[in-house]
Enzyme design. Structure first.
Site, PDB file in Angstrom:
ATOM      1  N   ASP A  17       7.349 -27.718   4.468  1.00 20.55           N
ATOM      2  CA  ASP A  17       7.586 -28.542   3.296  1.00 20.55           C
ATOM      3  C   ASP A  17       8.386 -27.684   2.307  1.00 20.55           C
ATOM      4  O   ASP A  17       8.414 -26.458   2.420  1.00 20.55           O
ATOM      5  CB  ASP A  17       6.232 -28.948   2.715  1.00 20.55           C
ATOM      6  CG  ASP A  17       6.369 -29.604   1.355  1.00 20.55           C
ATOM      7  OD1 ASP A  17       7.149 -30.563   1.247  1.00 20.55           O
ATOM      8  OD2 ASP A  17       5.704 -29.142   0.393  1.00 20.55           O
ATOM      9  N   ASP A  19       9.042 -28.476  -1.682  1.00 22.81           N
ATOM     10  CA  ASP A  19       8.539 -28.385  -3.055  1.00 22.81           C
ATOM     11  C   ASP A  19       7.065 -27.981  -3.078  1.00 22.81           C
ATOM     12  O   ASP A  19       6.228 -28.630  -2.455  1.00 22.81           O
ATOM     13  CB  ASP A  19       8.715 -29.734  -3.762  1.00 22.81           C
ATOM     14  CG  ASP A  19      10.181 -30.112  -3.883  1.00 22.81           C
ATOM     15  OD1 ASP A  19      10.938 -29.315  -4.451  1.00 22.81           O
ATOM     16  OD2 ASP A  19      10.570 -31.183  -3.381  1.00 22.81           O
ATOM     17  N   GLU A 312      -7.072  -8.585 -14.443  1.00 19.54           N
ATOM     18  CA  GLU A 312      -8.082  -7.555 -14.713  1.00 19.54           C
ATOM     19  C   GLU A 312      -7.769  -6.270 -13.950  1.00 19.54           C
ATOM     20  O   GLU A 312      -8.146  -6.113 -12.801  1.00 19.54           O
ATOM     21  CB  GLU A 312      -9.473  -8.089 -14.335  1.00 19.54           C
ATOM     22  CG  GLU A 312      -9.802  -9.397 -15.037  1.00 19.54           C
ATOM     23  CD  GLU A 312     -11.258  -9.806 -14.926  1.00 19.54           C
ATOM     24  OE1 GLU A 312     -12.071  -9.049 -14.360  1.00 19.54           O
ATOM     25  OE2 GLU A 312     -11.589 -10.901 -15.421  1.00 19.54           O
TER      26      GLU A 312
HETATM   27  N1  RBF Z   1     -13.849 -11.317  -8.633  1.00 20.14           N
HETATM   28  C1  RBF Z   1     -14.192 -12.241  -7.713  1.00 20.14           C
HETATM   29  O1  RBF Z   1     -14.905 -13.181  -8.039  1.00 20.14           O
HETATM   30  N2  RBF Z   1     -13.749 -12.155  -6.414  1.00 20.14           N
HETATM   31  C2  RBF Z   1     -12.987 -11.119  -5.988  1.00 20.14           C
HETATM   32  O2  RBF Z   1     -12.618 -11.100  -4.800  1.00 20.14           O
HETATM   33  C3  RBF Z   1     -12.630 -10.107  -6.921  1.00 20.14           C
HETATM   34  N3  RBF Z   1     -11.874  -9.033  -6.541  1.00 20.14           N
HETATM   35  C4  RBF Z   1     -11.570  -8.064  -7.462  1.00 20.14           C
HETATM   36  C5  RBF Z   1     -10.832  -6.923  -7.080  1.00 20.14           C
HETATM   37  C6  RBF Z   1     -10.517  -5.914  -8.002  1.00 20.14           C
HETATM   38  C7  RBF Z   1      -9.735  -4.717  -7.543  1.00 20.14           C
HETATM   39  C8  RBF Z   1     -10.950  -6.033  -9.355  1.00 20.14           C
HETATM   40  C9  RBF Z   1     -10.642  -4.968 -10.363  1.00 20.14           C
HETATM   41  C10 RBF Z   1     -11.675  -7.147  -9.735  1.00 20.14           C
HETATM   42  C11 RBF Z   1     -12.001  -8.179  -8.814  1.00 20.14           C
HETATM   43  N4  RBF Z   1     -12.726  -9.300  -9.185  1.00 20.14           N
HETATM   44  C12 RBF Z   1     -13.077 -10.253  -8.266  1.00 20.14           C
HETATM   45  C13 RBF Z   1     -13.047  -9.513 -10.595  1.00 20.14           C
HETATM   46  C14 RBF Z   1     -14.354  -8.899 -10.938  1.00 20.14           C
HETATM   47  O3  RBF Z   1     -15.359  -9.811 -10.660  1.00 20.14           O
HETATM   48  C15 RBF Z   1     -14.343  -8.570 -12.402  1.00 20.14           C
HETATM   49  O4  RBF Z   1     -13.186  -7.848 -12.718  1.00 20.14           O
HETATM   50  C16 RBF Z   1     -15.549  -7.747 -12.736  1.00 20.14           C
HETATM   51  O5  RBF Z   1     -16.599  -8.581 -13.030  1.00 20.14           O
HETATM   52  C17 RBF Z   1     -15.342  -6.915 -13.913  1.00 20.14           C
HETATM   53  O6  RBF Z   1     -15.215  -7.736 -15.064  1.00 20.14           O
HETATM   54 MG    MG Z   2       5.079 -30.144  -1.369  1.00 21.87          MG
END
Ligand code: RBF
Ligand code: MG
Length: 382
Positions: A17, A19, A312
């Site tokens: 696809d 778009d 983050e």
């Molecule tokens: N939050 C999620 O809910 N799922 C993730 O897979 C996830 N992976 C992250 C990977 C990295 C390297 C970082 C720094 C943060 C990730 N977070 C993820 C966000 C994380 O839950 C959040 O940054 C912490 O709670 C710190 O505030």
């Molecule tokens: Mg489409």
């Protein structure tokens, strides 16, 4: 993963696809609609987006006219809006992973078709702006070249026919529900890569559901795998973002051992919408301190189910004190994985630490370490 669960029906051709799958058309639609509705003293609020993705222009126009109670017919609406789009075809950006996918399939001589609900003339105008795209497709079919557009299977069956490949041996890649429905009705394998976030429940009919083209694993379908993953990372076109460090979101990331130096998303919504959610890495510069390795998440943090797409970054260095308000510069150089949900906080933390180790190691590769000297990391806007 076992072979049984990961190997799907083998395919020999791919039907794409356009778009929302290869092109970030949504950004253009939103831009044009915002300008257009001002004329009728209405404001675009984005709620309609999910009602127009994957539709033919006439169907999408009818939705807008009705939803906003516009004092014009669908035809009048279309004749006013069409020139606004036509000026912009070359401003539509390829979605992350789109050029990589097209080049990879073309290099490996995998037959490729483009099947879009958009009129053929518009398809040509759009893809002509992207080098090497047009030549890569042996078949291109527009919504005006079949009797019924998606969700009818017709456009997919016609594409398979012209590729001379059995429908069951075709892999369809689609961002929208009408596209998914049409592909399945054609008896094809469908990978859904939704362009609208947090709607995964609408795509349960898909044979595979991925977050972005970066997560496509062609070997599952018996196609040649991408060869650009290096030590668990995928190099991307580097991009920059910067601003003052703000306080976190009150989830005690410091206590978790993951002190993220959060950036305000204010003024960055366009930039963030261009990048799929997921875990990335790169280099972080703090003007008064130095340059550090960094792993970061972009997205809604499924575990915390955020309402806003955030960024983050986690600086992989022990700091003795906080640095709120300091200017943080990031150059993002690679991708690790899509965001995931976890059943326990411990498993989330363990995964994030693994990401940190992956980033730490990868950033020593010349491919990534060269960006440590990017002048952006040391310049200051404050
Ligand atoms: N939050 C999620 O809910 N799922 C993730 O897979 C996830 N992976 C992250 C990977 C990295 C390297 C970082 C720094 C943060 C990730 N977070 C993820 C966000 C994380 O839950 C959040 O940054 C912490 O709670 C710190 O505030
Ligand atoms: Mg489409």
């Amino acid at each position: 993963m076992s072979v049984e669960s990961s190997l799907k029906m083998l395919v020999s051709g791919v039907i794409l696809d356009l778009d929302g799958t290869l092109l970030n058309t949504d950004a253009l639609v939103v831009g044009v609609m915002k300008v257009f509705l001002v004329k009728y003293s209405k404001q675009w609020d984005g709620r309609e987006v999910h009602k127009i993705v994957g539709k033919t222009p006439i169907e999408a126009s009818a939705v807008i006219v009705q939803e906003y109670g516009l004092p014009c017919s669908t035809e009048e609406f279309m004749s006013e809006i069409t020139p606004m789009f036509s000026d912009q075809w070359c401003n539509i950006k390829a979605l992350p992973g789109a050029c990589r996918l097209i080049k990879h399939l073309a290099d490996h001589k995998v037959p490729m078709a483009l099947a879009s609900n958009s009129p053929r003339a518009n398809i040509d105008a759009k893809i002509n702006c992207h080098q090497g795209w047009k030549e890569s497709f042996s078949v291109i079919i527009g919504g005006d070249e079949v009797r019924a557009g998606k969700p009818s299977p017709e456009i997919f069956l016609e594409a398979a026919n012209r590729l001379n490949i059995e429908p069951s041996r075709c892999l369809v890649i689609e961002d929208s529900v009408p596209g998914l429905t049409g592909g399945k009705a054609a008896g094809m394998q469908v990978v859904a890569v939704p362009s609208i976030p947090k709607q995964s429940d609408l795509f349960t009919a898909a044979d595979d559901l991925i977050n972005s083209l970066l997560d496509l694993h062609l070997e599952k379908w018996g196609l040649p795998p991408f060869e650009d993953w290096i030590e668990g990372t995928l190099p991307i076109e580097p991009w920059h973002i910067g601003g003052p460090v703000i306080k976190g979101y009150g989830r005690g990331s410091k206590v978790l051992g993951i002190p993220t130096a959060n950036l305000s998303t204010e003024g960055y919504s366009d930039l963030l919408s261009q990048h799929p959610s997921g875990v990335y890495f790169g280099w972080a510069g703090l003007s008064t301190r130095g340059v550090y390795k960094m792993a970061m998440s972009i997205g809604w943090n499924p575990y915390f189910n955020n309402t806003e797409k955030t960024i983050e970054p986690w600086l992989l260095h022990e700091f003795k004190d906080d640095f709120y308000g300091e200017d943080l510069r990031l150059v993002i150089v690679g991708y690790i994985r899509p965001e995931a949900n976890f059943s326990t906080l411990e498993s989330l933390i363990a995964k994030i630490h693994e990401d940190g180790r992956v980033a730490e190691k990868a950033l020593d590769l010349p491919l990534y370490s060269k960006y440590k000297d990017d002048p952006f990391l040391r310049s200051s806007s404050l």
